[in-house]
Write a protein that holds these residues in place. Structure first.
Motif, mmCIF file in Angstrom:
data_model
loop_
_atom_site.group_PDB
_atom_site.id
_atom_site.type_symbol
_atom_site.label_atom_id
_atom_site.label_comp_id
_atom_site.label_asym_id
_atom_site.label_seq_id
_atom_site.Cartn_x
_atom_site.Cartn_y
_atom_site.Cartn_z
ATOM 1 N N UNK A 83 -8.149 -44.701 -10.081
ATOM 2 C CA UNK A 83 -8.464 -43.563 -10.948
ATOM 3 C C UNK A 83 -9.909 -43.130 -10.745
ATOM 4 N N UNK A 84 -10.814 -44.103 -10.640
ATOM 5 C CA UNK A 84 -12.227 -43.770 -10.422
ATOM 6 C C UNK A 84 -12.416 -43.028 -9.099
ATOM 7 N N UNK A 85 -11.672 -43.459 -8.080
ATOM 8 C CA UNK A 85 -11.773 -42.790 -6.780
ATOM 9 C C UNK A 85 -11.264 -41.357 -6.894
ATOM 10 N N UNK A 86 -10.149 -41.171 -7.606
ATOM 11 C CA UNK A 86 -9.617 -39.828 -7.808
ATOM 12 C C UNK A 86 -10.603 -38.935 -8.541
ATOM 13 N N UNK A 87 -11.263 -39.495 -9.547
ATOM 14 C CA UNK A 87 -12.275 -38.737 -10.294
ATOM 15 C C UNK A 87 -13.431 -38.348 -9.378
ATOM 16 N N UNK A 88 -13.862 -39.279 -8.540
ATOM 17 C CA UNK A 88 -14.972 -38.994 -7.623
ATOM 18 C C UNK A 88 -14.610 -37.878 -6.653
ATOM 19 N N UNK B 148 -15.173 -32.064 -5.144
ATOM 20 C CA UNK B 148 -14.627 -30.728 -4.898
ATOM 21 C C UNK B 148 -15.314 -29.698 -5.790
ATOM 22 N N UNK B 149 -15.447 -30.047 -7.078
ATOM 23 C CA UNK B 149 -16.079 -29.124 -8.021
ATOM 24 C C UNK B 149 -17.544 -28.889 -7.670
ATOM 25 N N UNK C 91 -17.086 -20.495 -9.581
ATOM 26 C CA UNK C 91 -17.053 -21.045 -10.935
ATOM 27 C C UNK C 91 -15.627 -20.963 -11.475
ATOM 28 N N UNK C 92 -15.378 -21.651 -12.584
ATOM 29 C CA UNK C 92 -14.053 -21.632 -13.199
ATOM 30 C C UNK C 92 -13.829 -20.361 -14.012
ATOM 31 N N UNK C 93 -14.883 -19.627 -14.260
ATOM 32 C CA UNK C 93 -14.771 -18.430 -15.083
ATOM 33 C C UNK C 93 -13.901 -17.382 -14.391
ATOM 34 N N UNK C 94 -12.868 -16.931 -15.101
ATOM 35 C CA UNK C 94 -11.974 -15.915 -14.562
ATOM 36 C C UNK C 94 -11.029 -16.423 -13.494
#
Length: 279
Positions: free
Chosen positions: A232-237, A242-243, A252-255
């Protein structure tokens, strides 16, 4: 206990030996209580658990809450004397057996504190709903607590009780044998120092409260996809990377249009990706 006693002696010398025993015991009791609470506070903070209120059981007696509930129970004819003790007539309210409120030595039993504490929550502080988390070894206490709610004129459905199974520690495929009597026990801090607070939280929350849990210390230490925490930690990393890269590219995530993300989320224990770490 021995370590704490040495600490008090090191800080205070023979000060308490020169006092009358009763006075010395009273003062040392307060010091010991603070030492225990400090230790617990440090452990829960390290585990990233934060309490809004640390409640003193002693206050229930000092502030008269216990006297209030005893008056209510007497008025409702819910108490009786037997074998020199004061009992709560829980059987009359649907429980399987009665419960001691005041022991034959005149001291309140642990059930007396439970009643007073719940009266404080429901009546004095006005809680609508109370959730208790108990060890599974207290399962017989549940119907008597529900009976007490009825005796106090409260709806038993407002009290939810979750019974948490005890955790078995495994190391090298063998169960770590614990015994309070023999002085062989492992406390939360030791496990946290060993596998880390995140891993400990993950393993404790990965199972339902009412299911038996084996905490495999060897597995919890592994830095491979065999360890669900590491996976799970690897997936989060990966997601964070990516972000972060998207942000560097000016996205950005906006729109954002997520209308194409229609596939339902799913997870299976065999799920793997080509670039994920392998054991």
């Amino acid at each position: 206990m021995t370590d704490w006693a040495r600490r008090i002696a090191g800080e205070e010398g023979d000060r308490y030996l020169a006092m009358p025993r009763d006075e010395a015991v009273k003062l040392i009791t307060e010091i010991g209580r603070e030492m225990v609470l400090d230790s617990v506070r440090r452990d829960v903070v390290a585990l990233n658990v934060h309490y809004d209120n640390w409640f003193s059981e002693r206050s229930l007696y000092q502030e008269g809450v216990f006297d209030q509930i005893m008056a209510i129970l007497r008025q409702g004819d819910h108490l009786f004397m037997a074998d020199g003790a004061v009992w709560f007539n829980a059987e009359a309210l649907g429980a399987d057996k009665n419960e001691v409120i005041i022991r034959s030595n005149g001291l309140p039993g642990y059930f007396a504190s439970d009643i007073s504490y719940h009266y404080n929550k429901f009546v004095q502080r006005g809680f609508d709903w109370v959730i208790d988390v108990w060890g599974a070894d207290h399962h017989g206490h549940v119907p008597r607590m529900k009976a007490m709610m009825r005796a106090l004129g409260l709806d038993p459905e407002r009290l939810t009780l979750h019974l948490y199974q005890l955790v078995t520690l495994l190391e090298s495929g063998e169960q770590v044998r614990l015994s309070k009597r023999a002085g062989t026990q492992v406390d939360l801090r030791e496990v946290m120092d060993d596998i880390g607070p995140d891993a400990l939280r993950f393993f404790l929350l990965a199972r339902a409260a009412d299911s038996q849990m084996d905490l495999d210390l060897d597995l919890a230490r592994k830095e491979s996809s065999d360890n669900p925490v590491y996976y799970v930690q690897y997936g989060h990393a990966r997601i964070a990377s990516i972000l972060r890269y998207a942000g560097e590219q000016g996205h950005t995530a906006e729109g954002a249009d997520v209308s194409l993300l229609t596939h339902p989320p799913s997870w299976t224990s065999s799920a793997r990706c080509s670039s994920c770490p392998r054991s």
